[in-house]
Design a protein around this motif. Structure first.
Motif, PDB file in Angstrom:
ATOM      1  N   GLU A  40       0.840  -1.200   0.000  1.00 44.18           N
ATOM      2  CA  GLU A  40       0.000   0.000   0.000  1.00 44.18           C
ATOM      3  C   GLU A  40       0.872   1.244   0.000  1.00 44.18           C
ATOM      4  O   GLU A  40       2.002   1.234   0.458  1.00 44.18           O
ATOM      5  CB  GLU A  40      -0.911   0.000   1.239  1.00 44.18           C
ATOM      6  N   GLY A  41       0.318   2.318  -0.519  1.00 45.25           N
ATOM      7  CA  GLY A  41       1.056   3.574  -0.558  1.00 45.25           C
ATOM      8  C   GLY A  41       1.037   4.176  -1.954  1.00 45.25           C
ATOM      9  O   GLY A  41       0.752   3.491  -2.946  1.00 45.25           O
ATOM     10  N   ILE A  42       1.368   5.470  -2.025  1.00 52.57           N
ATOM     11  CA  ILE A  42       1.355   6.167  -3.320  1.00 52.57           C
ATOM     12  C   ILE A  42       2.676   6.888  -3.591  1.00 52.57           C
ATOM     13  O   ILE A  42       2.808   7.595  -4.577  1.00 52.57           O
ATOM     14  CB  ILE A  42       0.189   7.180  -3.391  1.00 52.57           C
ATOM     15  N   GLY A  43       3.656   6.726  -2.698  1.00 51.84           N
ATOM     16  CA  GLY A  43       4.976   7.301  -2.951  1.00 51.84           C
ATOM     17  C   GLY A  43       5.118   8.759  -2.606  1.00 51.84           C
ATOM     18  O   GLY A  43       5.814   9.498  -3.318  1.00 51.84           O
ATOM     19  N   ILE A  44       4.487   9.211  -1.525  1.00 50.14           N
ATOM     20  CA  ILE A  44       4.646  10.607  -1.118  1.00 50.14           C
ATOM     21  C   ILE A  44       5.229  10.752   0.289  1.00 50.14           C
ATOM     22  O   ILE A  44       5.613  11.849   0.683  1.00 50.14           O
ATOM     23  CB  ILE A  44       3.309  11.382  -1.187  1.00 50.14           C
ATOM     24  N   GLY A  45       5.304   9.658   1.052  1.00 50.74           N
ATOM     25  CA  GLY A  45       5.755   9.736   2.439  1.00 50.74           C
ATOM     26  C   GLY A  45       7.180  10.245   2.577  1.00 50.74           C
ATOM     27  O   GLY A  45       7.458  11.176   3.352  1.00 50.74           O
ATOM     28  N   LEU A  46       8.108   9.665   1.806  1.00 57.68           N
ATOM     29  CA  LEU A  46       9.509  10.087   1.892  1.00 57.68           C
ATOM     30  C   LEU A  46       9.701  11.480   1.308  1.00 57.68           C
ATOM     31  O   LEU A  46      10.518  12.260   1.792  1.00 57.68           O
ATOM     32  CB  LEU A  46      10.401   9.079   1.160  1.00 57.68           C
ATOM     33  N   TYR A  47       8.942  11.784   0.252  1.00 59.79           N
ATOM     34  CA  TYR A  47       9.011  13.133  -0.330  1.00 59.79           C
ATOM     35  C   TYR A  47       8.595  14.182   0.700  1.00 59.79           C
ATOM     36  O   TYR A  47       9.263  15.206   0.871  1.00 59.79           O
ATOM     37  CB  TYR A  47       8.111  13.219  -1.558  1.00 59.79           C
ATOM     38  N   LEU A  48       7.489  13.917   1.388  1.00 57.14           N
ATOM     39  CA  LEU A  48       7.020  14.837   2.425  1.00 57.14           C
ATOM     40  C   LEU A  48       8.048  14.983   3.542  1.00 57.14           C
ATOM     41  O   LEU A  48       8.305  16.089   4.020  1.00 57.14           O
ATOM     42  CB  LEU A  48       5.692  14.347   3.005  1.00 57.14           C
ATOM     43  N   ALA A  49       8.629  13.861   3.960  1.00 51.91           N
ATOM     44  CA  ALA A  49       9.619  13.893   5.032  1.00 51.91           C
ATOM     45  C   ALA A  49      10.800  14.785   4.652  1.00 51.91           C
ATOM     46  O   ALA A  49      11.244  15.629   5.436  1.00 51.91           O
ATOM     47  CB  ALA A  49      10.096  12.481   5.346  1.00 51.91           C
ATOM     48  N   ARG A  50      11.303  14.586   3.442  1.00 52.26           N
ATOM     49  CA  ARG A  50      12.439  15.406   2.992  1.00 52.26           C
ATOM     50  C   ARG A  50      12.075  16.881   2.922  1.00 52.26           C
ATOM     51  O   ARG A  50      12.838  17.754   3.361  1.00 52.26           O
ATOM     52  CB  ARG A  50      12.908  14.925   1.609  1.00 52.26           C
ATOM     53  N   LYS A  51      10.899  17.176   2.382  1.00 52.99           N
ATOM     54  CA  LYS A  51      10.459  18.561   2.250  1.00 52.99           C
ATOM     55  C   LYS A  51      10.334  19.239   3.616  1.00 52.99           C
ATOM     56  O   LYS A  51      10.779  20.376   3.811  1.00 52.99           O
ATOM     57  CB  LYS A  51       9.105  18.587   1.535  1.00 52.99           C
ATOM     58  N   ILE A  52       9.761  18.532   4.573  1.00 54.61           N
ATOM     59  CA  ILE A  52       9.565  19.078   5.918  1.00 54.61           C
ATOM     60  C   ILE A  52      10.900  19.389   6.580  1.00 54.61           C
ATOM     61  O   ILE A  52      11.090  20.460   7.182  1.00 54.61           O
ATOM     62  CB  ILE A  52       8.753  18.097   6.787  1.00 54.61           C
ATOM     63  N   ILE A  53      11.852  18.458   6.483  1.00 56.63           N
ATOM     64  CA  ILE A  53      13.150  18.663   7.122  1.00 56.63           C
ATOM     65  C   ILE A  53      13.932  19.769   6.430  1.00 56.63           C
ATOM     66  O   ILE A  53      14.584  20.597   7.090  1.00 56.63           O
ATOM     67  CB  ILE A  53      13.956  17.345   7.130  1.00 56.63           C
ATOM     68  N   GLU A  54      13.869  19.842   5.111  1.00 56.75           N
ATOM     69  CA  GLU A  54      14.574  20.902   4.386  1.00 56.75           C
ATOM     70  C   GLU A  54      14.034  22.278   4.735  1.00 56.75           C
ATOM     71  O   GLU A  54      14.794  23.253   4.800  1.00 56.75           O
ATOM     72  CB  GLU A  54      14.466  20.671   2.877  1.00 56.75           C
ATOM     73  N   LEU A  55      12.719  22.382   4.955  1.00 60.63           N
ATOM     74  CA  LEU A  55      12.134  23.667   5.339  1.00 60.63           C
ATOM     75  C   LEU A  55      12.605  24.113   6.715  1.00 60.63           C
ATOM     76  O   LEU A  55      12.465  25.280   7.068  1.00 60.63           O
ATOM     77  CB  LEU A  55      10.596  23.571   5.317  1.00 60.63           C
ATOM     78  N   GLN A  56      13.188  23.199   7.479  1.00 58.89           N
ATOM     79  CA  GLN A  56      13.746  23.540   8.794  1.00 58.89           C
ATOM     80  C   GLN A  56      15.275  23.636   8.733  1.00 58.89           C
ATOM     81  O   GLN A  56      15.953  23.560   9.742  1.00 58.89           O
ATOM     82  CB  GLN A  56      13.320  22.494   9.829  1.00 58.89           C
ATOM     83  N   LYS A  57      15.797  23.806   7.483  1.00 57.59           N
ATOM     84  CA  LYS A  57      17.235  23.949   7.246  1.00 57.59           C
ATOM     85  C   LYS A  57      18.019  22.704   7.663  1.00 57.59           C
ATOM     86  O   LYS A  57      19.181  22.791   8.057  1.00 57.59           O
ATOM     87  CB  LYS A  57      17.789  25.200   7.940  1.00 57.59           C
ATOM     88  N   GLY A  58      17.372  21.555   7.585  1.00 57.02           N
ATOM     89  CA  GLY A  58      18.035  20.287   7.847  1.00 57.02           C
ATOM     90  C   GLY A  58      18.084  19.455   6.578  1.00 57.02           C
ATOM     91  O   GLY A  58      17.788  19.943   5.481  1.00 57.02           O
ATOM     92  N   TYR A  59      18.445  18.189   6.713  1.00 58.94           N
ATOM     93  CA  TYR A  59      18.479  17.310   5.548  1.00 58.94           C
ATOM     94  C   TYR A  59      18.359  15.853   5.986  1.00 58.94           C
ATOM     95  O   TYR A  59      18.506  15.526   7.170  1.00 58.94           O
ATOM     96  CB  TYR A  59      19.750  17.525   4.724  1.00 58.94           C
ATOM     97  N   ILE A  60      18.060  14.992   5.006  1.00 58.62           N
ATOM     98  CA  ILE A  60      17.929  13.557   5.256  1.00 58.62           C
ATOM     99  C   ILE A  60      18.887  12.825   4.318  1.00 58.62           C
ATOM    100  O   ILE A  60      19.016  13.191   3.147  1.00 58.62           O
ATOM    101  CB  ILE A  60      16.495  13.057   4.993  1.00 58.62           C
ATOM    102  N   GLU A  61      19.556  11.800   4.841  1.00 61.77           N
ATOM    103  CA  GLU A  61      20.372  10.937   3.998  1.00 61.77           C
ATOM    104  C   GLU A  61      19.995   9.488   4.266  1.00 61.77           C
ATOM    105  O   GLU A  61      19.446   9.162   5.320  1.00 61.77           O
ATOM    106  CB  GLU A  61      21.863  11.167   4.256  1.00 61.77           C
ATOM    107  N   VAL A  62      20.283   8.626   3.297  1.00 60.71           N
ATOM    108  CA  VAL A  62      19.955   7.207   3.437  1.00 60.71           C
ATOM    109  C   VAL A  62      21.182   6.369   3.131  1.00 60.71           C
ATOM    110  O   VAL A  62      21.961   6.690   2.227  1.00 60.71           O
ATOM    111  CB  VAL A  62      18.777   6.814   2.507  1.00 60.71           C
TER     112      VAL A  62
END
Length: 319
Positions: free
Chosen positions: A280-302
């Motif tokens: 299940e899913g539509i492929g927006i969860g990780l996109y949202l997570a990255r966007k939220i963290i970037e708006l707080q001047k942070g970042y995500i790596e995998v």
């Protein structure tokens, strides 16, 4: 002898004349640069170019010359004024479009919330009614589709609000451990269904500036991704490390892992790996997570290898 004296005097006079011209030219350049800087500062602060122009400040390129397009400053001033008006008009148009988008998103959210809620209510009523095994099977299938529809609509609304600036990040100093705790609590039911064990290593309060609501959303999305792609009986570890410049939130699972060549793509909108379309899913969860963290001047790596699980690291400024 007299001719030599005359030549020397002429040379001295010429040198003095050229020196004076050079001095005046340098003064003109300094005044021009000063006036240009003041006008640009005015534009940045939302004022008209030359709005604060005063004779004692501008010197020879004073206010009267601003309207004279025959002078160098007059030409530059006119260009700055036009550019300023274009920027103001673009900003007004952008604000107008943003307000229209805000109204549209609010309308979509409102118009879809009621019918979805009604469908869910009807489903609950029907589930209490006696029916054949086949009817019950169809009913359960409809319930799953309604949940997917609701999830899709809410996800699209969140993306639209973030991307159009309708929702802004409001960071304030608060306990990061409490934010992580809420995200973990929200994922517990799904984890229990698959008998996935959750471990959290954050033994003290960590006060940093962040948006608790949206950071919780980002962490939850990463945890949800971990639960989704980890087999029953697996594990997910959440570890918080305090660094000099950043707070690192590490989310590590024992799932299927991600191929290195796909690790940049997983954070794009609607991206789903080819072999997981049954999930299940539509492929927006990780996109949202990255966007939220970037708006707080942070970042995500995998960091991940196929078959060895995945490790997502969130970095938030340690301020």
């Amino acid at each position: 002898m007299a001719g030599l004296i005359v030549l020397t005097v002429c040379a001295l006079l010429l040198a003095a004349f050229l020196g004076r011209k050079l001095y005046l030219l340098k003064q003109d350049v300094y005044r021009f640069a000063d006036q240009l800087e003041k006008s640009l500062d005015g534009i940045i602060s939302g004022k008209e170019p030359g709005e604060d122009c005063e004779d004692e400040v501008c010197g020879d390129v004073a206010c009267g010359d601003c309207e004279d397009e025959d002078t160098l400053w007059g030409k530059i001033y006119e260009k700055l004024r036009r550019a300023d008006h274009i920027w103001q008009r673009k900003e007004e148009e952008s604000l107008s479009e943003k307000n229209k988008m805000k109204e549209l998103i609010s309308d979509i959210s409102h118009q879809t919330k009621t019918p979805v809620a009604n469908l869910k209510l009807c489903m609950e009523i029907l589930q209490d009614e006696p029916m054949s095994e086949r009817a019950e099977e169809f009913l359960n299938s409809m319930e799953g589709q309604i949940e997917k529809l609701d999830f899709l609509i809410q996800g699209m609304v969140k993306i639209s609000r973030l991307e159009t600036g309708v929702i802004t990040i409001r960071d304030r100093e608060s306990d990061l451990r409490a934010t992580i705790g809420r995200a973990v609590a929200a994922i517990v039911p799904k984890a229990e269904e698959k008998q996935i064990r959750l471990y959290v290593d954050c033994d003290r309060e960590i006060q940093i500036r962040h948006d608790g609501k949206w950071t919780e959303e980002a962490i939850f999305n990463l945890l949800d991704n971990g639960v989704k792609y980890t087999d029953a009986g697996g594990e997910i570890h959440i570890e918080v490390k305090v660094q000099e410049m950043f707070i690192q939130i590490c989310i590590r699972d024992t799932g299927k892992g991600i191929a290195p060549e796909r690790q940049a793509e997983i954070f794009t909108r609607f991206y789903r790996e080819p072999e997981v379309h049954e999930q299940e899913g539509i492929g927006i969860g990780l996109y949202l997570a990255r966007k939220i963290i970037e708006l707080q001047k942070g970042y995500i790596e995998v960091k991940s290898e196929v078959g060895e699980g995945a490790e997502f690291r969130i970095y938030l400024l340690n301020t």
